[in-house]
Design an enzyme around this catalytic site. Structure first.
Site, PDB file in Angstrom:
ATOM      1  N   ASP A  60      -4.989 -13.999  18.386  1.00 12.98           N
ATOM      2  CA  ASP A  60      -6.385 -14.118  17.947  1.00 12.98           C
ATOM      3  C   ASP A  60      -7.158 -14.986  18.934  1.00 12.98           C
ATOM      4  OD1 ASP A  60      -8.304 -13.868  15.407  1.00 12.98           O
ATOM      5  OD2 ASP A  60      -8.532 -15.873  16.265  1.00 12.98           O
ATOM      6  N   TYR A 120     -14.181 -18.788  22.744  1.00 13.90           N
ATOM      7  CA  TYR A 120     -13.052 -19.682  23.071  1.00 13.90           C
ATOM      8  C   TYR A 120     -12.883 -19.835  24.590  1.00 13.90           C
ATOM      9  CZ  TYR A 120     -11.613 -18.706  18.196  1.00 13.90           C
ATOM     10  OH  TYR A 120     -11.558 -18.538  16.831  1.00 13.90           O
ATOM     11  N   LYS A 180     -13.691 -11.569  19.283  1.00 12.91           N
ATOM     12  CA  LYS A 180     -14.842 -11.691  18.380  1.00 12.91           C
ATOM     13  C   LYS A 180     -16.166 -11.660  19.125  1.00 12.91           C
ATOM     14  CE  LYS A 180     -11.816 -14.644  15.624  1.00 12.91           C
ATOM     15  NZ  LYS A 180     -11.103 -15.576  16.499  1.00 12.91           N
ATOM     16  N   HIS A 204     -18.338 -12.901  14.537  1.00 19.22           N
ATOM     17  CA  HIS A 204     -17.797 -14.258  14.363  1.00 19.22           C
ATOM     18  C   HIS A 204     -18.395 -15.010  13.168  1.00 19.22           C
ATOM     19  CE1 HIS A 204     -15.449 -17.217  17.087  1.00 19.22           C
ATOM     20  NE2 HIS A 204     -15.358 -17.596  15.840  1.00 19.22           N
TER      21      HIS A 204
HETATM   22  N1  LIG Z   1     -13.218 -17.142  12.947  1.00 20.15           N
HETATM   23  C1  LIG Z   1     -13.469 -18.426  13.028  1.00 20.15           C
HETATM   24  O1  LIG Z   1     -14.618 -18.885  12.819  1.00 20.15           O
HETATM   25  C2  LIG Z   1     -12.356 -19.358  13.380  1.00 20.15           C
HETATM   26  C3  LIG Z   1     -12.554 -20.745  13.307  1.00 20.15           C
HETATM   27  C4  LIG Z   1     -11.487 -21.579  13.622  1.00 20.15           C
HETATM   28  C5  LIG Z   1     -10.265 -21.038  14.009  1.00 20.15           C
HETATM   29  N2  LIG Z   1     -10.107 -19.681  14.108  1.00 20.15           N
HETATM   30  C6  LIG Z   1      -8.815 -19.075  14.525  1.00 20.15           C
HETATM   31  O2  LIG Z   1      -7.774 -19.609  13.714  1.00 20.15           O
HETATM   32  C7  LIG Z   1      -6.766 -20.158  14.556  1.00 20.15           C
HETATM   33  C8  LIG Z   1      -6.042 -21.274  13.853  1.00 20.15           C
HETATM   34  O3  LIG Z   1      -6.942 -22.293  13.438  1.00 20.15           O
HETATM   35  P1  LIG Z   1      -7.050 -23.744  14.139  1.00 20.15           P
HETATM   36  O4  LIG Z   1      -6.652 -23.618  15.552  1.00 20.15           O
HETATM   37  O5  LIG Z   1      -8.408 -24.259  13.851  1.00 20.15           O
HETATM   38  O6  LIG Z   1      -6.064 -24.661  13.331  1.00 20.15           O
HETATM   39  P2  LIG Z   1      -4.570 -24.599  12.741  1.00 20.15           P
HETATM   40  O7  LIG Z   1      -3.845 -23.414  13.230  1.00 20.15           O
HETATM   41  O8  LIG Z   1      -4.701 -24.847  11.299  1.00 20.15           O
HETATM   42  O9  LIG Z   1      -3.959 -25.919  13.388  1.00 20.15           O
HETATM   43  C9  LIG Z   1      -3.802 -26.063  14.786  1.00 20.15           C
HETATM   44  C10 LIG Z   1      -3.385 -27.505  15.058  1.00 20.15           C
HETATM   45  O10 LIG Z   1      -2.141 -27.760  14.412  1.00 20.15           O
HETATM   46  C11 LIG Z   1      -1.180 -28.164  15.342  1.00 20.15           C
HETATM   47  N3  LIG Z   1       0.088 -27.550  14.936  1.00 20.15           N
HETATM   48  C12 LIG Z   1       0.453 -26.256  15.084  1.00 20.15           C
HETATM   49  N4  LIG Z   1       1.667 -26.035  14.586  1.00 20.15           N
HETATM   50  C13 LIG Z   1       2.087 -27.209  14.082  1.00 20.15           C
HETATM   51  C14 LIG Z   1       3.277 -27.618  13.440  1.00 20.15           C
HETATM   52  N5  LIG Z   1       4.274 -26.757  13.228  1.00 20.15           N
HETATM   53  N6  LIG Z   1       3.386 -28.926  13.058  1.00 20.15           N
HETATM   54  C15 LIG Z   1       2.381 -29.789  13.279  1.00 20.15           C
HETATM   55  N7  LIG Z   1       1.225 -29.459  13.893  1.00 20.15           N
HETATM   56  C16 LIG Z   1       1.082 -28.178  14.290  1.00 20.15           C
HETATM   57  C17 LIG Z   1      -1.684 -27.687  16.693  1.00 20.15           C
HETATM   58  O11 LIG Z   1      -1.252 -28.543  17.726  1.00 20.15           O
HETATM   59  P3  LIG Z   1      -0.720 -28.053  19.197  1.00 20.15           P
HETATM   60  O12 LIG Z   1      -1.507 -26.868  19.623  1.00 20.15           O
HETATM   61  O13 LIG Z   1      -0.981 -29.272  20.026  1.00 20.15           O
HETATM   62  O14 LIG Z   1       0.744 -27.763  19.027  1.00 20.15           O
HETATM   63  C18 LIG Z   1      -3.181 -27.808  16.515  1.00 20.15           C
HETATM   64  O15 LIG Z   1      -3.605 -29.128  16.735  1.00 20.15           O
HETATM   65  C19 LIG Z   1      -7.576 -20.611  15.789  1.00 20.15           C
HETATM   66  O16 LIG Z   1      -6.773 -20.925  16.897  1.00 20.15           O
HETATM   67  C20 LIG Z   1      -8.472 -19.415  15.961  1.00 20.15           C
HETATM   68  O17 LIG Z   1      -7.748 -18.370  16.592  1.00 20.15           O
HETATM   69  C21 LIG Z   1     -11.133 -18.849  13.784  1.00 20.15           C
END
Ligand SMILES: NC(=O)c1ccc[n+]([C@@H]2O[C@H](COP(=O)([O-])OP(=O)(O)OC[C@H]3O[C@@H](n4cnc5c(N)ncnc54)[C@H](OP(=O)(O)O)[C@@H]3O)[C@@H](O)[C@H]2O)c1
Length: 275
Positions: free
Chosen positions: A46, A51, A76, A107
């Site tokens: 994704d 990004y 997106k 988005h």
């Molecule tokens: N459509 C939208 O508006 C929207 C908005 C936000 C996000 N997204 C999508 O959703 C995806 C996921 O959301 P997100 O990136 O905001 O947050 P998330 O996946 O909830 O959390 C990511 C964070 O958690 C850490 N992490 C990952 N695995 C872990 C584990 N097993 N133990 C402890 N910490 C861990 C990562 O650190 P490290 O990377 O340092 O390991 C990073 O800091 C995004 O990357 C994006 O593709 C979409």
């Protein structure tokens, strides 16, 4: 595709239930993370124009042995491009080094701009042109979805929304389901825990199943029927987050985690975000 749950979208296309998110990763970090994830068995990535790392997908696809047809790529349409969909997807495809994305998502609705219905009409055309296999949205509430459906007759296959144990969005999830829209959770780990990993119920389940809190949270998304895209650029966590197919939470355990809901957003409210 690797042995993992696959969801059938309402247009008939298939989407892995677990994928890798790459928000806030540099191109180099995202490329390395994607290559690692593909080795581990992930088959869904994704990204988004905003990004600024779509290039990483193209680079990773050059490096990996996994066939393009076995990988589900989402990108997106950014808000500034709601009236510029053709050029936006062509730019994304060039960076991704692809002829077609598997899923193209709008988005945000950005209600004040009031261009999301026109943007959706254009996305329908982009799908007809073959540039996107499936089309969907992110951050849409019922009122926005209803307008798309009423004014175009085309229902998004996916609504990607902020969803984690502290913000469970059960009403919207149920509305999506009623309209055959697959709910996909963004920030599924509450961006690295935000206190979720320290909750007693999560810690107890981690102990019971010999899993980490993050794995329990990912399993909760899977057992709640959600598509989930945890982000990590750390190889050990990329592995950890995929080791979730050898156990299941039962109904009572899913319900216990449901009690953690606080309606607490980490990102903006889509009704108010017009950036
Ligand atoms: N459509 C939208 O508006 C929207 C908005 C936000 C996000 N997204 C999508 O959703 C995806 C996921 O959301 P997100 O990136 O905001 O947050 P998330 O996946 O909830 O959390 C990511 C964070 O958690 C850490 N992490 C990952 N695995 C872990 C584990 N097993 N133990 C402890 N910490 C861990 C990562 O650190 P490290 O990377 O340092 O390991 C990073 O800091 C995004 O990357 C994006 O593709 C979409």
């Amino acid at each position: 595709m690797a042995d993992q749950p696959i969801i059938k979208l309402h247009d008939g296309n298939m989407m892995p239930q677990l994928g890798l998110g790459v928000w806030q990763a540099s191109i180099d970090d995202a490329r390395n993370a994607i290559v690692e994830a593909l080795k581990v068995g992930y088959r869904s990535i994704d990204t988004a124009a905003i990004y600024k790392n779509e290039e990483a997908v193209g680079q990773a696809l050059q490096e990996t042995d996994v066939a393009r047809d076995d990988i589900f790529i989402t990108t997106k349409l950014w808000n500034d491009d709601q009236q510029n969909g053709q050029q936006a997807i062509e730019t994304s495809l060039k960076k991704l080094q692809l002829e077609q994305v598997d899923l193209y998502l709008m988005h945000w609705p950005c209600p004040e701009k009031d261009t999301y219905v026109d943007a959706w009409k254009k996305m329908i055309e982009l799908q007809q042109q073959g540039l996107a296999k499936s089309i969907g949205v992110c951050n849409f509430h019922e009122v926005h979805l209803k307008r798309l459906i009423d004014e175009t007759g085309v229902t998004p296959v996916v609504n990607q929304i902020e969803l984690h144990p502290m913000l469970q969005q059960r009403t919207l999830h149920a509305w999506n389901a009623l309209h055959q829209i697959q709910t996909e959770s963004w920030s599924p780990l509450a961006q690295g825990g935000e206190g979720v990993f320290d909750q007693d119920v999560i810690k107890q389940l981690a102990k019971k199943y010999s899993k980490t809190p993050a794995q329990i949270v990912i399993r909760w998304h899977l057992d709640s029927g959600l598509v989930v895209i945890p982000k990590s650029v750390t190889p050990a966590r990329i592995h950890e987050n995929f080791q979730v197919f050898d156990f299941r939470l039962d109904k009572a355990e899913v319900s216990e985690i449901a009690k953690l809901d606080q309606g607490k957003r980490l990102g903006p409210n889509p009704e108010e975000f017009n950036g």
